[in-house]
Each structure stands twice: as structure tokens, then as C-alpha cells.
Write an enzyme that holds these catalytic residues in place. Structure first.
Site, PDB file in Angstrom:
ATOM      1  CG  ASN A 121      91.809 -15.715  45.839  1.00 19.31           C
ATOM      2  OD1 ASN A 121      92.484 -16.344  46.849  1.00 19.31           O
ATOM      3  ND2 ASN A 121      92.432 -14.780  45.393  1.00 19.31           N
ATOM      4  CB  SER A 147      99.765 -15.621  48.138  1.00 21.67           C
ATOM      5  OG  SER A 147     100.025 -14.346  47.942  1.00 21.67           O
ATOM      6  CE  LYS A 202      95.770 -16.082  48.259  1.00 27.09           C
ATOM      7  NZ  LYS A 202      95.215 -15.208  47.522  1.00 27.09           N
ATOM      8  CG  HIS A 205      98.058 -13.667  52.150  1.00 25.23           C
ATOM      9  ND1 HIS A 205      97.658 -12.988  51.059  1.00 25.23           N
ATOM     10  CD2 HIS A 205      99.450 -13.753  52.387  1.00 25.23           C
ATOM     11  CE1 HIS A 205      98.774 -12.672  50.166  1.00 25.23           C
ATOM     12  NE2 HIS A 205      99.812 -13.125  50.684  1.00 25.23           N
ATOM     13  CG  ASN A 206      94.197 -12.166  49.380  1.00 22.42           C
ATOM     14  OD1 ASN A 206      95.186 -12.793  49.473  1.00 22.42           O
ATOM     15  ND2 ASN A 206      93.497 -12.298  48.237  1.00 22.42           N
ATOM     16  CD  GLU A 209      97.245  -8.816  48.381  1.00 21.81           C
ATOM     17  OE1 GLU A 209      96.651  -8.267  47.453  1.00 21.81           O
ATOM     18  OE2 GLU A 209      97.645 -10.028  48.685  1.00 21.81           O
TER      19      GLU A 209
END
Length: 498
Positions: A121, A147, A202, A205-206, A209
Site C-alpha cells: 500500500n 485488495s 487502490k 478504493h480504500n 471502503e
């Protein structure tokens, strides 16, 4: 159990018979790295493995050597020598300085055309810097988001690689083999774009999330404190929701967590967990980057701040006796409707969170020249990743049908869903305020929605204030140009600044 020699195909690591036999290698064998290596080996790829602590390398091969062919290496030199050309090196180490150290160590042993993949990450800005530096040395650098956690790494993650098209061509058969598969059989991996595009996606994305988890937590809190439902009963509600349009991994595991009984006390597990949520930083990066890009991601930001608030135990203790409404349960007759209202509010707010995230991806793509296909991003999030959800198929279809879609909110499908949620969404936010139940995620999502659809915003007044105290100028609605009002000179109230 296979021995080290058996797993390596015979011989001693670094000896001539193992040179150039491995098709790909993984260095950094903590849980994620180990599971990625096992995933590759399970799919028939001869996989070199290396760790700074050699005991971890030996342990992997001794325990899992029967799953495929591993080539263990005690040193970076042996590891690189075991790889066929172009050499493909996946690094799974801690972000920051440790990643830089590993990259430099291995880059010194590689040759032009070889590939280093950072599957951790990393911050996308670091990835851009590293890609440029290695490109100048002829080495391909791929920053790849992965992920799905440790289970995803082993059984099939969602993979978001950036970097050159040439490097993706060399990696794609392997990545497509180990990636999660959507219901239609498509592998959940795609070349996102150049340099830091993969890690940027990514990161977002987090951020989504974080928002998704916060909205689910607020739903639980409302069902518990507005209706008085115990955790096991709320678990049943979430199981029901998971059979419909909210079908997702996070809803599924929420039901499992709420239904879990603590072995030590015999009570609900959720009641014995300290209510201080931690974070590793990717959600914070999302918000910081959004501020730099000028993108409003208020729902994601509130989720990050909610975790921050939870961690300030002393501050919360000092404020606990502040005035507020007396805790009250809704009338039992309101149960069915309120639970339905919460489902509507959760779905509507979830749409907002994804809309904000995809808007940030679009702006970042334009800013850095990445040309990211948002439909493909939605497609590779359909399985393997933490935010996998049924409605990602609908998001993919929205962008596939209209690649220039300015926001998911104006797609016909999502606009209809938001139209149908209006009364329920507003009842939930107002009821939460009346009962004193904090719902920053729901409230921020609704405020964002109302801000976008407002004909005029009070930003006009803010800009007037800025011009008054700082001569920051303003634009007019009736004619072009930049203007400044001479507030201290009533005879000349306005001048054209440019």
C-alpha cells in the site's frame, strides 16, 4: 510435506541448476507476500521466494512446498539469479523507507527490461517518483494495488497494476491467473494506467471502503439505539439486506460479526470490543489528495474523522456529560418502517460514497494524464476486494454506457434509486439528530447530494466576505471578468480587476 530441495525442483538454492528457472519471484514473506507466492505456485508458476530473515523462507517451503514449485533463495543475489528473463520481482514490504531500500537493493542486481512490482500500500506519489527513477535505469516499475487481505492474496485478490504497457504485457498472464474471478468469469485485474495510477486507484478504493464501513456502522448504531434491537437481531436484519441490492462482502461480514458471541463473557462480541477504530493511513491519503485536487469527498472524510474521534478517549470522556436529548426508543410500531428507512438511507449514502470516489479517480486521471477507464475499475472491484458488491455491475454498466459520465448520481439507474430514497433518507438523518445518535456519514452524504442539486449555494456570500477582508476578487453572474469592490470607498464601489 515437501522438502526444500523437492520444492525447488532439486539442488541447493543458488546452484547452477536453479538459475533462471523461476518465472516470477516474491520478496517479503509476511502473510500477504507468503500468500501471493503460494497463489502463484498453486497456479503452476515456478516461484522464487526470499525474505530478509531466511527462517521465514524455509518455513514457507517446508509448510507449503507441496502446493507448487518454489525456488527458495537465501540472498538477493541468489533470488535474482533464479529468475528467468525478463525478471519479475514482486516486493511485499512495509511502505515508505523500507520499500525504497528493497527497491534499491534489487535494482542494483537487475538489468534493463526487468520488472519490479511493489504490491504494498504505497502512496501513489512515491510510486511516481520510483517509476521515473527506475525508468531512467531501464527497469520497469509497477505500483500495484492488491485488495482482499490475506485470504484474497491466497485465493484471488482484486489487482490494480500501474506502470508501462510493456510491463503489464509481461505480467498479465500471471496476474490474470491469480486474480479473483467475477461471476461472469472475468479476472479482476486490469492495467490501470502509467506510473502511479494503480496505487492511486487502490488508495481511492480504500477511501470508499472507509466510507462504506462507517455507513454500515451508523446503520447498526441506529437500529440498536433507536429501536433497541440486540446485536443478534440486527445481524438478522443485515442478512436480509444482503439478499437484496445491498449484497456485498462488507454487509455479509457485518452480520457475522454482530452474531458472534464472545467466548469469555458469553455476551455479544461487539460489546466487548473497545470502541476505538484504528487506521493505516490510506483513507487519510484519499482525503489529503482530494483536498490537493479540489475534489469534494465529504463522505470519505467524515469516515476518516469518525475513526479519529473514536480514538480520542480523553476528549470523549471530558465531553460525556454535555447536554443532549434524553435517550429514547422509537415506538415499537415504527420498527418495520424505520428499518426500511435505514436500508434506503444506507443504499443512497453508499451511492454517494462511490460517486465521490469515482469523481476523484476521474480528476486524478485528468491531472496526471492516466486515462483511467472507470468502467474497468468498477469491473475489477466486483470480486476479490473488500468493497466488492453486487451494484458494482451497475456502476460498470453506467460508465461503459457513458464514459464521460460526470457523476454516478445522474445515471438513470442511480438517479431513480436516489429519488426513491428521498423521504426515508431525510427521516433517518432527522431522527438521528432528534435522538442524539451521531450519523456523520449519512448526514454528509445527504448534504453533498443537496449541495449538488442546489440552484445557488451560499458560496456567493463566502466569496463576498473574502473580497471584503482580503481583496480576493469575485466573478459576476451578469457579465464576464474579475471584479473587486472598494468597500472603504462608497463613491467607487466596484472596479474591474482584469
Amino acid at each position: 510435506m515437501a522438502s526444500t530441495d523437492q520444492a525447488a525442483g532439486g539442488g541447493t538454492p543458488g546452484k547452477g541448476e536453479n538459475k533462471g528457472t523461476a518465472q516470477i519471484g516474491v520478496t517479503g514473506l509476511a502473510v500477504m507476500g507468503r500468500n501471493l507466492a503460494r497463489n502463484l505456485a498453486r497456479h503452476g508458476y515456478v516461484t522464487a521466494v526470499h525474505n530478509r530473515t531466511e527462517t521465514r523462507t524455509r518455513a514457507l517451503v517446508e509448510e507449503f512446498g507441496g502446493e507448487g514449485r518454489f525456488v527458495p533463495a537465501a540472498t538477493p543475489e541468489e533470488f535474482v539469479a533464479s529468475l528467468e528473463r525478463p525478471r519479475r520481482v514482486i516486493a511485499m514490504v512495509k511502505a515508505g523507507a523500507p520499500t525504497d531500500a528493497v527497491i534499491e537493493e534489487f535494482a542494483a542486481l537487475l538489468e534493463p527490461g526487468d520488472i519490479i512490482v511493489d504490491a504494498g500500500n504505497a502512496h501513489f506519489a512515491d510510486t511516481r517518483r520510483r517509476e521515473q527513477a527506475l525508468r531512467e535505469r531501464g527497469i520497469h516499475f509497477v505500483g500495484s494495488g492488491v485488495s482482499g487481505g490475506e485470504e484474497g492474496a491466497l485465493h484471488g485478490p482484486s489487482i490494480m497494476p500501474g506502470g508501462s504497457a510493456e510491463s503489464y504485457a509481461a505480467l498479465s498472464p500471471m496476474l490474470e491467473a491469480i486474480a479473483a474471478k467475477a461471476d461472469d468469469g472475468s479476472p479482476c485485474v486490469a492495467h490501470i494506467g502509467p506510473d502511479g495510477a494503480g496505487h492511486f486507484v487502490k488508495m481511492v478504493h480504500n477511501g470508499i471502503e472507509y466510507a462504506d464501513m462507517q455507513l454500515i456502522a451508523e446503520s447498526y448504531d441506529l437500529l440498536r439505539h433507536a429501536l433497541g434491537l440486540p446485536p443478534e437481531r440486527i445481524a438478522e436484519v443485515f442478512r436480509g439486506w444482503n439478499q437484496g441490492r445491498l449484497d456485498s462482502y462488507l454487509i455479509e461480514i457485518t452480520a457475522q460479526v454482530l452474531a458472534h458471541t464472545d467466548a469469555a463473557t458469553g455476551g455479544p462480541f461487539v460489546d466487548i470490543v473497545l470502541d476505538q477504530a484504528e487506521q493505516k493511513g490510506t483513507g487519510r491519503w484519499t482525503v489529503q489528495t482530494a483536498l490537493d485536487l479540489g475534489v469534494p469527498v465529504s463522505g470519505i472524510a467524515e469516515a476518516v474523522f469518525a475513526r479519529s474521534v473514536s480514538g480520542h478517549a480523553d476528549l470523549r470522556a471530558a465531553a460525556r456529560e454535555l447536554p443532549g436529548p434524553t435517550p429514547t426508543l422509537l415506538d415499537s410500531a415504527a420498527y418495520d418502517r424505520f428499518a426500511e428507512d435505514v436500508e434506503q438511507a444506507l443504499y443512497a449514502s453508499k451511492i454517494i460514497a462511490y460517486a465521490q470516489g469515482f469523481h476523484q479517480i476521474a480528476v486524478g486521471s485528468a491531472e496526471y494524464g492516466w486515462d483511467i477507464d472507470q468502467g474497468r475499475v468498477a469491473a475489477i472491484w466486483r470480486a476479490g476486494c473488500i468493497i466488492r458488491a453486487a451494484f458494482l455491475d451497475r456502476i460498470r454498466a453506467a460508465f461503459d454506457g457513458r464514459p464521460d459520465l460526470p457523476t454516478l448520481l445522474v445515471d438513470d439507474h442511480f438517479a431513480d434509486a436516489l429519488r426513491g430514497a428521498q423521504s426515508a433518507w431525510r427521516r433517518v438523518v432527522s431522527t438521528a439528530a432528534e435522538l442524539g445518535v451521531p450519523t456523520p456519514g449519512f448526514a454528509a452524504a445527504l448534504a453533498y447530494y443537496d449541495s449538488l442539486r442546489a440552484e445557488r449555494l451560499p458560496a456567493a456570500l463566502v466569496q463576498g466576505q473574502r473580497d471584503f477582508f482580503g481583496a480576493h476578487t469575485y466573478h459576476r453572474v451578469d457579465r464576464p471578468g474579475t471584479f473587486h469592490t472598494l468597500w472603504a470607498d462608497p463613491d467607487r464601489p466596484e472596479v474591474t480587476a482584469s
